[in-house]
Motif scaffolding. Structure first.
Motif, PDB file in Angstrom:
ATOM      1  N   LYS A 133       2.922   2.300   2.274  1.00 16.58           N
ATOM      2  CA  LYS A 133       2.739   2.948   3.571  1.00 16.58           C
ATOM      3  C   LYS A 133       3.888   2.592   4.514  1.00 16.58           C
ATOM      4  O   LYS A 133       4.632   1.639   4.292  1.00 16.58           O
ATOM      5  CB  LYS A 133       1.419   2.494   4.216  1.00 16.58           C
ATOM      6  N   GLU A 142       0.822  -1.212   0.000  1.00 17.38           N
ATOM      7  CA  GLU A 142       0.000   0.000   0.000  1.00 17.38           C
ATOM      8  C   GLU A 142       0.857   1.264   0.000  1.00 17.38           C
ATOM      9  O   GLU A 142       0.343   2.369   0.151  1.00 17.38           O
ATOM     10  CB  GLU A 142      -0.919   0.002   1.235  1.00 17.38           C
ATOM     11  N   GLN A 178      -0.703   5.482   9.859  1.00 12.84           N
ATOM     12  CA  GLN A 178       0.187   5.167   8.757  1.00 12.84           C
ATOM     13  C   GLN A 178       0.349   6.384   7.841  1.00 12.84           C
ATOM     14  O   GLN A 178      -0.549   7.219   7.745  1.00 12.84           O
ATOM     15  CB  GLN A 178      -0.377   3.995   7.933  1.00 12.84           C
ATOM     16  N   GLU A 179       1.512   6.476   7.180  1.00  8.62           N
ATOM     17  CA  GLU A 179       1.739   7.574   6.250  1.00  8.62           C
ATOM     18  C   GLU A 179       2.369   7.034   4.972  1.00  8.62           C
ATOM     19  O   GLU A 179       2.926   5.933   4.950  1.00  8.62           O
ATOM     20  CB  GLU A 179       2.643   8.653   6.862  1.00  8.62           C
ATOM     21  N   ASP A 180       2.270   7.822   3.901  1.00  7.52           N
ATOM     22  CA  ASP A 180       2.848   7.419   2.622  1.00  7.52           C
ATOM     23  C   ASP A 180       4.369   7.387   2.706  1.00  7.52           C
ATOM     24  O   ASP A 180       4.984   8.301   3.267  1.00  7.52           O
ATOM     25  CB  ASP A 180       2.417   8.383   1.514  1.00  7.52           C
TER      26      ASP A 180
END
Length: 270
Positions: free
Chosen positions: A61, A59, A93-95
């Motif tokens: 992430k 994803e 969560q973060e990119d």
């Protein structure tokens, strides 16, 4: 009247002492609870397992970011420091392609310096050796690891850094942390060499230097129930000797004595 006043004073003093005792007991209870909670948190904030990382990468992430701690002076004469690298688990969560905001974090606990040994505690995933004279630095690990203690031992000809490191999610709980099997890593500042000490399927439970030597005695935790975690209260330990210069591992207690002790314990020896 005098006796009555005297009794009242005695009761007042006893009451005050009782209140003070309760306050002290309450403070002690709260302190112990906080320490236990922190100890539990240290275990649970390990790095994510490879399986969890693969899920996040699908994803694009991330959940954890690196965090540097303040340098600790290891070699005063040569101005060599170590910079522990810890990690923070994000609330959300973060990119991966997003901005990586790094902030310094001070150590939660650091023991006072001693003459021949120093220990540093935290939640670490790497270690940088920084030579301020030559303005150079070196990271010790090229893989994903987790450890909570760095032990510095001082010898006349060298300084050794020792860490009990978790490398795999042996317990299969989704994180690589101190519940998993640990391997001992030893870094020589003099030789700039990193050594790995361990036995597959066992946990490095504890270690101790022999008197005035670099050789070690090591306690290995035996995972009797094969659940990927060593439980010190109901699983046994083996003791071995590690020769620092050769890297050779040998038994301290010979097999005959080992069998004799076991048979005596279980009552099969007649």
């Amino acid at each position: 009247m005098k006796i009555e006043k005297y009794n009242q004073r005695i009761l007042a003093v006893l009451g005050t002492v009782g209140v003070i005792f309760l306050i002290v007991a309450l403070i002690a209870f709260i302190s112990i609870t906080i320490m236990e909670h922190r100890s539990y948190d240290d275990v649970e904030t390990g790095i994510l397992s490879d399986e969890k990382i693969e899920e996040l990468q699908k994803e694009n992430k991330r959940e954890q970011v690196i965090s540097y701690e303040n340098p600790r002076l290891i070699d005063t004469l040569n101005s060599v420091y170590i910079i522990p690298v810890s990690h923070k688990t994000l609330n959300d969560q973060e990119d991966i392609n997003g901005l990586l905001n790094l902030t310094k974090a001070s150590s939660s606990y650091e023991k006072n310096d001693t003459r021949y040994s120093r220990q540093y505690y935290g939640a670490f995933n790497n270690l940088i050796v920084y030579d301020s004279k030559n303005d150079s630095n070196k990271k010790l690990f090229d893989k994903r690891v987790n450890f909570n203690q760095i032990k510095a031992e001082y010898f006349e000809d060298d300084i050794l850094l020792l860490m009990r490191v978790s490398e795999k999610d042996t317990y299969k709980d989704g994180v690589i942390n101190l519940l998993d099997f640990k391997t001992l890593y030893i870094y020589s500042l003099g030789k700039k060499e990193l050594k790995k000490v361990g036995i597959e399927g066992m946990d490095i439970f504890n270690f101790k230097f022999l008197n005035n030597e670099k050789d070690l005695t090591i306690l290995f935790g035996v995972d009797k129930n094969s659940d990927g975690k060593f439980e010190e209260y109901n699983e046994p330990t083996l003791i071995k000797k590690y020769e620092f210069e050769t890297g050779k591992m040998t038994d301290i207690v010979d097999e005959k004595i080992n069998i004799d002790l076991q048979e005596t314990l279980e009552g099969t020896k007649k």
